[in-house]
Design a protein around this motif. Structure first.
Motif: not given
Length: 331
Positions: A34-36, A48-53, A63-72
Motif C-alpha cells: 500500500x505504499x512505496x 526513492x529507488x522503489x518509486x523511481x522503479x 500507461x499509469x499503473x498507480x494512482x498516488x495520493x499523499x496517504x495511499x
C-alpha cells in the motif's frame, strides 16, 4: 486495450529484461503493502529507488499503473490488469528458482510460522519439531494466535488456518484436512444427567460453548437431508480456550461440541463419549498458506510437505474415531 497492452508488456524487445523484472517486483510489493515506503522496507532498498522503479516502468509501458495520493496508492484499471499478469510471471520465476534451490541447497534460515493456539500446539507443533530436528540449519520463529493474521504486513512466511482460507489473490496454499466435530460428554456427566435422546433434548442439558469475543458460537449439526444447520444453545458455561473447554467436558461439567482433533484422544481413551444424536459434522477446512509473491523456498517447502504428509488423506486424530455413518442421527 488489455490484449495489446499485455502482449506489449510480454515482448522482451520492448524493454530491458532486468529493468522489467526490477520494476515488476517494485510494483507488486507497492500494491501489496500500500505504499512505496513499506515496499522499500520489504525489498531492502530506499523509498526513492522503489518509486523511481515504478515510474520508469510506467514510462516504458506508456500507461499509469498507480494512482498516488499523499496517504495511499491505488490501482488504475490498467494497473489491475498488469498486476494480475505480474503475479503469474513472478510465480513462474519463483517456482523455477525454488525448484533449483531445493535441489542445490540445504534447508536453512529462519522460518516465521503462525499457528492457531490449540490446534497449533496439539497437532502442528509435533510436525514442526520433527522437521526442525531433521534440519539442523533451520530456525523456527513460531507465533500462536486465533486472530487472522496478515502474512504480507506482518512478515509471516507460513500460516496454518482453520476455516475459510481467506485472501485467494495474495495467498496460495494447500489443503491439510477437513475439521470434523462431535457432540460429546464425560461418562460421569451422562450417568448423572442422562444421555440426550434427540437434538431438542440437548437444550435441557448443561451445555459448554466456545466463546469468541464474548459470544458463544453455535453448534453446527447435520440434518436429515445431509445439509448443515446451526444449533444455537444457551450455554451454562462459555469458555474462550479450546483446550480448557475440552478439559471442562472431560471433568463432567456438561455437553460440548468439540473438533475431533481436540477431543480425539479423550474419545479413544473413554474420557469422553460421543452423544449419538447427530452425525459427525465436517464444518470447516484446515489449510496451510503462504504469500503468493514470495519464493516457495526449501525451508517453506519442507514444512508444507511434512504437514501434508502427516495430515493427508486422513489426519491421525480421525483414524481411530468412529466413522460418521456409524453414528445414528435422531432429529
Amino acid at each position: 486495450m488489455d490484449e495489446d497492452f499485455l502482449q506489449n508488456v510480454g515482448n522482451p524487445s520492448t524493454m530491458n529484461l532486468h529493468s522489467q523484472l526490477q520494476g515488476m517486483s517494485a510494483f507488486v510489493h507497492s500494491v501489496e503493502t500500500g505504499s512505496f515506503t513499506a515496499a522499500a522496507a520489504r525489498m531492502g532498498v530506499s523509498k526513492s529507488a522503489t518509486g523511481k522503479s515504478v515510474a520508469r516502468l510506467e514510462d516504458r509501458l506508456g500507461v499509469r499503473l498507480l494512482n498516488r495520493t499523499t496517504r495511499s496508492l491505488s490501482l488504475t484499471a490498467e494497473g489491475q490488469a498488469y498486476y494480475q499478469s505480474c503475479l503469474k510471471i513472478l510465480d513462474e520465476l519463483n517456482a523455477a528458482e525454488s525448484l533449483l534451490a531445493s535441489r542445490m541447497h540445504s534447508v536453512s534460515g529462519t522460518l516465521r510460522v503462525n499457528l492457531p493456539v490449540s490446534f497449533g500446539r496439539l497437532c502442528a507443533m509435533p510436525v514442526l519439531t520433527t522437521v526442525a530436528m531433521r534440519n539442523p540449519d533451520l530456525d523456527l520463529d513460531i507465533s500462536f494466535t486465533d486472530r487472522r493474521v496478515d502474512l504480507v504486513e506482518e512478515g509471516i512466511d507460513l500460516v496454518v488456518r482453520l476455516g475459510d482460507p481467506g485472501d485467494h489473490v495474495n495467498l496460495v496454499g494447500r489443503s491439510l484436512a477437513t475439521q470434523r466435530s462431535v457432540i460429546c460428554a464425560a461418562p460421569a456427566y451422562l450417568e448423572r444427567k442422562g444421555c440426550p435422546s434427540s437434538i431438542e433434548d440437548i437444550r435441557h442439558h448443561d451445555c459448554l460453548a466456545f466463546a469468541r469475543d464474548g459470544r458463544p458460537l453455535p453448534w453446527m449439526i447435520s440434518d436429515q437431508q445431509g445439509g448443515q444447520k446451526a444449533l444455537v444453545v444457551k450455554p451454562r458455561h462459555q469458555i474462550s480456550h479450546g483446550e480448557a473447554l475440552r478439559d471442562a467436558a472431560v471433568n463432567g461439567l456438561g455437553l460440548a461440541y468439540l473438533s475431533t482433533w481436540l477431543a480425539g484422544e479423550d474419545i479413544r481413551r473413554g474420557r469422553l463419549v460421543v452423544v449419538p444424536v447427530a452425525t459427525i459434522t465436517e464444518d470447516s477446512p484446515i489449510s496451510v498458506l503462504w504469500p503468493r509473491s514470495r519464493d516457495l523456498s526449501p525451508k517453506v517447502r519442507v514444512v508444507v510437505d511434512a504437514l501434508v504428509s502427516e495430515f493427508m488423506p486422513i489426519p491421525p486424530w480421525d483414524q481411530e474415531i468412529v466413522r460418521a455413518e456409524e453414528i445414528p442421527a435422531t432429529q
